[in-house]
Design an enzyme around this catalytic site. Structure first.
Site, short mmCIF file in Angstrom:
data_model
loop_
_atom_site.label_atom_id
_atom_site.label_comp_id
_atom_site.label_asym_id
_atom_site.label_seq_id
_atom_site.Cartn_x
_atom_site.Cartn_y
_atom_site.Cartn_z
N HIS A 208 -7.25 -6.08 -0.57
CA HIS A 208 -6.17 -5.10 -0.64
C HIS A 208 -4.83 -5.78 -0.43
CE1 HIS A 208 -3.98 -1.49 -0.55
NE2 HIS A 208 -3.93 -1.32 0.76
N SER B 242 0.84 -1.19 0.00
CA SER B 242 0.00 0.00 0.00
C SER B 242 0.89 1.26 0.00
CB SER B 242 -0.96 -0.06 1.18
OG SER B 242 -2.04 0.83 1.02
N ASP C 60 -8.75 -4.90 -6.15
CA ASP C 60 -8.28 -4.25 -4.93
C ASP C 60 -9.13 -3.01 -4.69
OD1 ASP C 60 -6.83 -2.63 -3.06
OD2 ASP C 60 -5.02 -3.76 -3.54
#
Length: 493
Positions: free
Chosen positions: A459, A205, A431
């Protein structure tokens, strides 16, 4: 672990989504760094502190970073070196992520590498940024994030202004130096302190942004780098916020489709569009009348949105989402409130970690957000008019409003990485937080980027249940085997 460790604090809206345009750094960016003094900190982990300059390139005040490692489980002949990890956010604790290493990382990786994490400056136990009291954070999180009256908009603007002013008042010395460029320079000092000639890194991320900035500044110091759940280097912050909201909408639709196919759903409707409209109706009702919460706090529309976003990070949490909706349709928002608390770092005793504050502070420091509050309103209205993200679009646009009042100029610009070793970029088709298109664009921007596509939900992909993804990532980290660009791993249902 329960919730995916790569989650970001969604209350901050868009993640830090632009890349540094600085030139590659010279070989020496700070004073020489000696080895770390490791001490036992329980459970087979070792902890240390790393002193880094508050202002890189300028002697003087130091910032102490908390560092942790899980030593390689293999023998001396099997150990390769150190793998530095970052779980995202910005604001998530790298120390806590490494505490979960036996769950989130594969056995071969743990055998061959010391797994090393650190709390970046401003985060966790590394000179944490502070902005509001716990009671003030409760009020800030609950503010109407989709203002449709002049009074609601005034309250939201005032709340955003108070947040930015609170950060300046409580953390003034840190605030100008919290951006990702500074963290990337800290990361290189950590590499030196670990005794590594080149960096081996796994970023998820927001951690992909940190990795990409590092590769820009220090391209010759990359051994291997996995960027999982990638951020897009080329879009404006406003555009990315809308795309992120659309990703959550796709995840919500995927949940509803699965729920209706499997059965046991909380919806009266038997169609996908009908069920989605029930969710929209719930959010409209909470806009005017909060649901019952924990006896002290009601569930406002903003809290309800957060309570929906949290379980959308991970397919394994879809049953939890169904139960939260089932109760919410009956007026009980306690589970939505619990989900929101987990996402914003609120503990059972009413205190907060600094994840929400650090998330916004780092994002605002990196910059790229509109500076006029009216711009947020125009973008939110245009998003609603197009119907692209009817449930989440306006909220995610408005949630970065504190950046309009940020007291310091931004640090980041376009990305242009040259001369780095192959960098593996992993993108998940559905995602909800970092859409797959962002991974494709980041891989293209890196120059040496190699894209791996995972055809699943949730995710980030590594450690999420796909044997294919795990094997590709681990072969690359351990042996340097680079997959074919555009390789695909099938999703799991």
């Amino acid at each position: 672990m329960g919730r995916r460790w790569c989650r970001a604090a969604a209350v901050a809206g868009v993640l830090a989504l632009a890349m540094t345009g600085l030139e590659p750094a010279p070989d020496r960016v700070g004073p020489p760094v000696g080895g770390l003094a490791w001490t036992d900190c329980g459970g087979g982990f070792e902890c240390a502190a790393l002193q880094v300059p508050l202002v890189h390139g300028r002697p003087g005040e130091q910032v102490e970073l908390a560092v942790i490692r899980l030593p390689a489980s293999g023998g001396a002949g099997e150990r390769i070196g150190s793998l530095v990890v970052n779980p995202g956010g910005p604001g998530a604790s790298g120390v806590e992520y490494v505490r979960a290493a036996r769950v989130v990382l594969g056995g071969e990786v743990r055998k061959r590498f010391d797994v090393v994490g650190f709390d970046p400056r401003g985060v966790g136990t590394s000179a944490p940024v502070e902005c509001l009291s716990d009671a003030e954070l409760d009020a800030f999180v609950a503010l109407d994030g989709t203002p449709d009256t002049a009074g609601e908009r005034l309250a939201l603007e005032e709340g955003a202004r108070r947040f930015a002013e609170g950060c300046r008042r409580r953390s003034g010395r840190l605030l100008p130096h919290l951006g990702t460029v500074n963290v990337a320079r800290d990361l290189d000092l950590l590499r030196q302190a670990l005794g590594e000639r080149r960096l081996t890194y796994l970023g998820k991320s927001y951690g992909t942004l940190l990795g990409a900035v590092y590769a820009k500044l220090f391209p010759g110091r990359v051994r291997a780098m996995v960027l999982d759940g990638a951020l897009d280097p080329g879009r404006s912050r406003a555009r990315l916020g809308v795309e992120q909201a659309a990703g959550f909408e796709r995840a919500l639709r995927a949940y509803v489709e699965d729920c209706l196919a499997v059965g046991g759903c909380p919806f009266m409707s038997r169609t996908v569009d009908g069920a989605l409209e029930e969710v929209s109706g719930l959010l409209r009702r909470t806009d005017g009348r909060p649901l019952r919460g924990d006896g002290r706090r009601g569930v406002t529309q903003a809290v309800a949105v957060l309570g929906l976003l949290g379980p959308l990070y991970d397919r394994a949490l879809w049953p939890e989402l169904g139960e939260a909706l089932r109760r919410a349709f009956k007026g009980d928002g306690a589970l939505l409130l619990r989900n929101a608390d987990q996402l914003t770092g609120r503990r059972d005793d009413g205190t907060y970690s600094n994840e929400t504050e650090a998330n916004l502070a780092v994002n605002c420091a990196d910059g790229g957000y509109p500076r006029r509050p009216a711009t947020y309103g125009r973008i939110a209205a245009a998003t609603a008019a197009r119907g692209r993200a009817p449930r989440f679009g306006a909220y995610l646009v408005w949630s970065s409003l504190p950046c309009a009042y940020w007291p310091h100029p931004p640090e980041l610009g376009p990305l242009d990485v040259k001369g780095a070793a192959p960098i593996l970029v992993v993108g998940t088709e559905r995602d909800p937080v970092t859409p797959y298109a962002w991974a494709r664009r980041l891989a293209g921007a890196l120059g040496s980027g190699v894209l791996l596509r995972y055809g699943g939900d949730g995710h980030t992909a590594y450690g999420g249940g796909s044997r294919c993804v795990d094997e590709v990532v681990e072969r690359y980290l351990v042996a340097g085997v680079v997959p074919e660009d555009g390789a695909v791993c099938p999703g799991i249902g």
